[in-house]
Design an enzyme around this catalytic site. Structure first.
Site, PDB file in Angstrom:
ATOM      1  N   ASP A 135       9.570  -6.215   8.049  1.00  0.00           N
ATOM      2  CA  ASP A 135       8.530  -5.334   8.558  1.00  0.00           C
ATOM      3  C   ASP A 135       8.792  -4.898   9.987  1.00  0.00           C
ATOM      4  O   ASP A 135       8.262  -5.447  10.950  1.00  0.00           O
ATOM      5  CB  ASP A 135       7.138  -5.970   8.417  1.00  0.00           C
ATOM      6  CG  ASP A 135       6.160  -4.911   7.920  1.00  0.00           C
ATOM      7  OD1 ASP A 135       6.116  -3.849   8.550  1.00  0.00           O
ATOM      8  OD2 ASP A 135       5.482  -5.140   6.911  1.00  0.00           O
TER       9      ASP A 135
ATOM     10  N   GLY B 254       0.813  -1.214   0.000  1.00  0.00           N
ATOM     11  CA  GLY B 254       0.000   0.000   0.000  1.00  0.00           C
ATOM     12  C   GLY B 254       0.841   1.257   0.000  1.00  0.00           C
ATOM     13  O   GLY B 254       0.367   2.346  -0.288  1.00  0.00           O
TER      14      GLY B 254
ATOM     15  N   ASP C  74       1.407 -11.687   6.463  1.00  0.00           N
ATOM     16  CA  ASP C  74       1.961 -10.807   5.428  1.00  0.00           C
ATOM     17  C   ASP C  74       3.296 -10.213   5.859  1.00  0.00           C
ATOM     18  O   ASP C  74       3.974  -9.573   5.043  1.00  0.00           O
ATOM     19  CB  ASP C  74       0.972  -9.685   5.078  1.00  0.00           C
ATOM     20  CG  ASP C  74       0.469  -8.955   6.313  1.00  0.00           C
ATOM     21  OD1 ASP C  74      -0.108  -9.612   7.194  1.00  0.00           O
ATOM     22  OD2 ASP C  74       0.660  -7.727   6.398  1.00  0.00           O
ATOM     23  N   ASN C  75       3.653 -10.407   7.111  1.00  0.00           N
ATOM     24  CA  ASN C  75       4.936  -9.893   7.588  1.00  0.00           C
ATOM     25  C   ASN C  75       5.926 -11.019   7.850  1.00  0.00           C
ATOM     26  O   ASN C  75       6.858 -10.857   8.632  1.00  0.00           O
ATOM     27  CB  ASN C  75       4.721  -9.066   8.862  1.00  0.00           C
ATOM     28  CG  ASN C  75       3.950  -7.796   8.588  1.00  0.00           C
ATOM     29  OD1 ASN C  75       3.940  -7.291   7.457  1.00  0.00           O
ATOM     30  ND2 ASN C  75       3.285  -7.274   9.597  1.00  0.00           N
TER      31      ASN C  75
HETATM   32  P1  AMP Z   1       2.051  -3.214   8.061  1.00  0.00           P
HETATM   33  O1  AMP Z   1       1.283  -3.066   9.330  1.00  0.00           O
HETATM   34  O2  AMP Z   1       3.159  -2.197   7.896  1.00  0.00           O
HETATM   35  O3  AMP Z   1       2.511  -4.585   7.818  1.00  0.00           O
HETATM   36  O4  AMP Z   1       1.021  -2.847   6.891  1.00  0.00           O
HETATM   37  C1  AMP Z   1      -0.118  -3.597   6.631  1.00  0.00           C
HETATM   38  C2  AMP Z   1      -0.704  -3.203   5.304  1.00  0.00           C
HETATM   39  O5  AMP Z   1      -1.115  -1.821   5.312  1.00  0.00           O
HETATM   40  C3  AMP Z   1       0.256  -3.342   4.139  1.00  0.00           C
HETATM   41  O6  AMP Z   1      -0.481  -3.789   3.048  1.00  0.00           O
HETATM   42  C4  AMP Z   1       0.742  -1.931   3.923  1.00  0.00           C
HETATM   43  O7  AMP Z   1       1.168  -1.725   2.611  1.00  0.00           O
HETATM   44  C5  AMP Z   1      -0.477  -1.117   4.264  1.00  0.00           C
HETATM   45  N1  AMP Z   1      -0.151   0.240   4.724  1.00  0.00           N
HETATM   46  C6  AMP Z   1       0.492   0.586   5.869  1.00  0.00           C
HETATM   47  N2  AMP Z   1       0.612   1.921   5.960  1.00  0.00           N
HETATM   48  C7  AMP Z   1       0.051   2.448   4.849  1.00  0.00           C
HETATM   49  C8  AMP Z   1      -0.137   3.777   4.353  1.00  0.00           C
HETATM   50  N3  AMP Z   1       0.289   4.849   5.029  1.00  0.00           N
HETATM   51  N4  AMP Z   1      -0.759   3.914   3.161  1.00  0.00           N
HETATM   52  C9  AMP Z   1      -1.186   2.853   2.477  1.00  0.00           C
HETATM   53  N5  AMP Z   1      -1.049   1.591   2.888  1.00  0.00           N
HETATM   54  C10 AMP Z   1      -0.440   1.375   4.052  1.00  0.00           C
HETATM   55 MG    MG Z   2       3.639  -5.415   6.414  1.00  0.00          MG
END
Ligand code: AMP
Ligand code: MG
Length: 508
Positions: A262, A92, A252-253
């Protein structure tokens, strides 16, 4: 084969971009206002075949304003169980630029994190703030220096723009380097598409990148699964042995490469407590320190389910084969943990009581709320003292080898740790290898510095205020975690008494 495309040394060959389209979406990094490089990892650049001098003059590349030659930017699709709940996700706010071929024959994803919105951004802004990106830089580089498999950070650049979180924050982009970004969740996503051809293409791609030896097997899915199980068992054991809490072990991590990926709410233990949770959103303690092996096992079951269509055979027979491999995780993990535990205690060879000895120390540490890192550093100092000065039996044990070891009171002086000590001394005394070998081995595996929470916070606070000096000092110290140096004296101690319980937030 691609040519060396510029004097900066970019040499891309983008194998992921050749996979079937549903696995990714083309993406363009957002153009930002004022790119400025905050940190460049020169050593890593050189290992990748890149010219650090040239890179230092290319902030536009690290902010996403310019593409390196040969880049084919894309966002990867994936799914994931987040805190146990299945969701369709995807990059994202991360954009894969391409795969750099290194002079040593490696292939490394070059990914911009915080580079703007993609097809998978959902409600997010695609951006990242400086603090969390510097945090990922520090902790991933510290993990690397500690010998823990991990994604790396090549650079962090300011965007010159503000990102809105609970307060306005300076925006930044991190350049992440990984042997791949294929996650358990990538396989879950591919399985969910219901197209066996796509799933098989992903498997072949993952095997080519991580397990090329398996490529020639007639039916490699099970062998690949076993390789991932082995890598995760080894990885999570390494985490446990340095007191690392990942904090958000969603599927996913978890990377099939076996690299830590991550760095959001992760942190290192100070006082040893297996129930430790740092993440503000992990209210049930699902991802607590002690739960990490169990969660890894659970995540691997999700990988197993995703691979099922590619395992030859019918019905129950297939399930049995996969279950058998999955079932090896706990014993593999225990083996890795024990082998690492022996090294931390300076034990050479194996005795039946070793697991109990290691567990006994951990239990004593828990009771004493002893600092994880300092306990093993102090034990190393005791081993070194014993090696330097062989004692007649009955003589009082020597103290730490030099003043620098005695950062604070010796945790083995009294209490549960002192009670544990004789069993360890007896075990070492039975070793033919002798005390010097034990001490040298311990020195190689027991760090004296880790990224202490209070030090990381202090460095990030200063950096957000425009002063990078504390960040740079901390980073330099963490590159050499096993040696007692003059520079790392102030970084060895545990948190100040008023630091309080530490809470982390997801790095959004
Ligand atoms: P994470 O908690 O970093 O593993 O993120 C979980 C999901 O949310 C992943 O698909 C990321 O790409 C998405 N994500 C996290 N932060 C953002 C953001 N600021 N904008 C868009 N997508 C995000
Ligand atoms: Mg992630």
């Amino acid at each position: 084969m691609p040519e060396t495309n510029s004097d900066a040394g970019w040499r891309f060959d983008n194998s992921y971009a050749r996979l079937p389209e549903p696995l990714f979406a083309a993406a363009t990094p957002a153009t930002v206002r004022a790119p400025r490089l905050v940190v460049l990892n020169r050593r890593l650049a050189e290992d990748l075949g890149l010219n650090p001098g040239q890179l230092a003059e290319s902030p536009a590349i690290f902010a996403g304003n310019e593409l390196p030659p040969g880049a084919e930017p894309l966002a990867q699709a994936y799914a994931g169980h987040q805190f146990g709940h299945f969701t369709t996700l995807g990059d994202g706010r991360a954009i894969l630029l391409g795969e750099q071929l290194s002079p040593a024959g490696g292939r490394f994803d070059i990914q911009l994190k915080g580079a703007g919105r993609t097809r998978y951004s959902r409600g997010g802004d695609g951006r990242a703030a400086l603090g969390p990106m510097l945090r990922e830089h520090i902790i991933s580089e510290a993990m690397h220096a500690l010998g823990v498999p991990t994604t790396r950070s090549l650079a962090v650049a300011l965007s010159g723009e503000v990102v809105m979180r609970t307060t306005p924050l300076p925006g930044a982009v991190l350049t992440r380097v990984a042997t791949s970004h294929i996650r358990v969740g990538t396989f879950q996503y591919a399985r969910g598409l219901g197209d066996e051809g796509v799933l098989r293409a992903l498997l072949e791609h993952a095997i080519a990148r991580h397990d090329p030896d398996l490529a020639d097997l007639a039916e490699p899915a099970l062998a690949f699964f076993e390789a991932v199980v082995a890598r995760q068992a080894a990885l999570v054991a390494r985490w446990m042995l340095v007191g690392f809490v990942h904090g958000v072990m969603n599927t996913d991590n978890m990377a099939v490469s076996g690299e830590t990926i991550d760095y959001g709410p992760c942190a290192f233990l100070d006082a040893y407590d297996p129930a430790t949770v740092f993440s503000s959103i992990d209210q049930q303690g699902r991802y607590a320190y002690a739960n990490q092996p169990g969660i890894a096992h659970w995540n691997l079951a999700r990988l197993a389910e995703s691979l099922l269509p590619l395992v030859p055979g019918e019905g129950e027979a297939v399930l049995d084969k996969v279950r058998e491999v999955l079932g090896t995780f706990p014993e593999r993990f225990e083996r890795e943990l024990l082998s690492g535990g022996r090294a931390k205690l300076g034990l050479v060879g194996e005795e039946p009581g070793d697991a109990e000895l290691f567990a006994g120390l951990l239990a004593a540490m828990r009771t004493a709320r002893a600092d994880f890192t300092r306990t093993f550093a102090a034990l190393t100092a005791l081993a070194e003292a014993a090696a330097a000065k062989p004692r007649a039996s009955g003589e009082k044990p020597a103290g730490p080898a030099d003043g620098a070891s005695a950062d604070e009171a010796d945790p083995f002086a009294t209490g549960p740790l002192a009670e544990w000590l004789p069993a360890w001394r007896e075990r070492l005394a039975r070793q033919p290898a002798g005390p010097a070998a034990a001490a040298a081995g311990m020195r190689r595996v027991n760090p004296v510095v880790i990224p202490r929470n209070h030090r990381v916070e202090e460095a990030l606070d200063a950096a957000e205020g425009g002063d990078l000096a504390p960040f740079e000092r901390l980073l330099a110290v963490l590159r050499q975690p096993f040696e007692e140096t003059a520079a790392n004296v102030p970084y060895r101690a545990g948190p100040p008494a008023d630091f309080g319980p530490y809470t982390t937030f997801c790095g959004t």
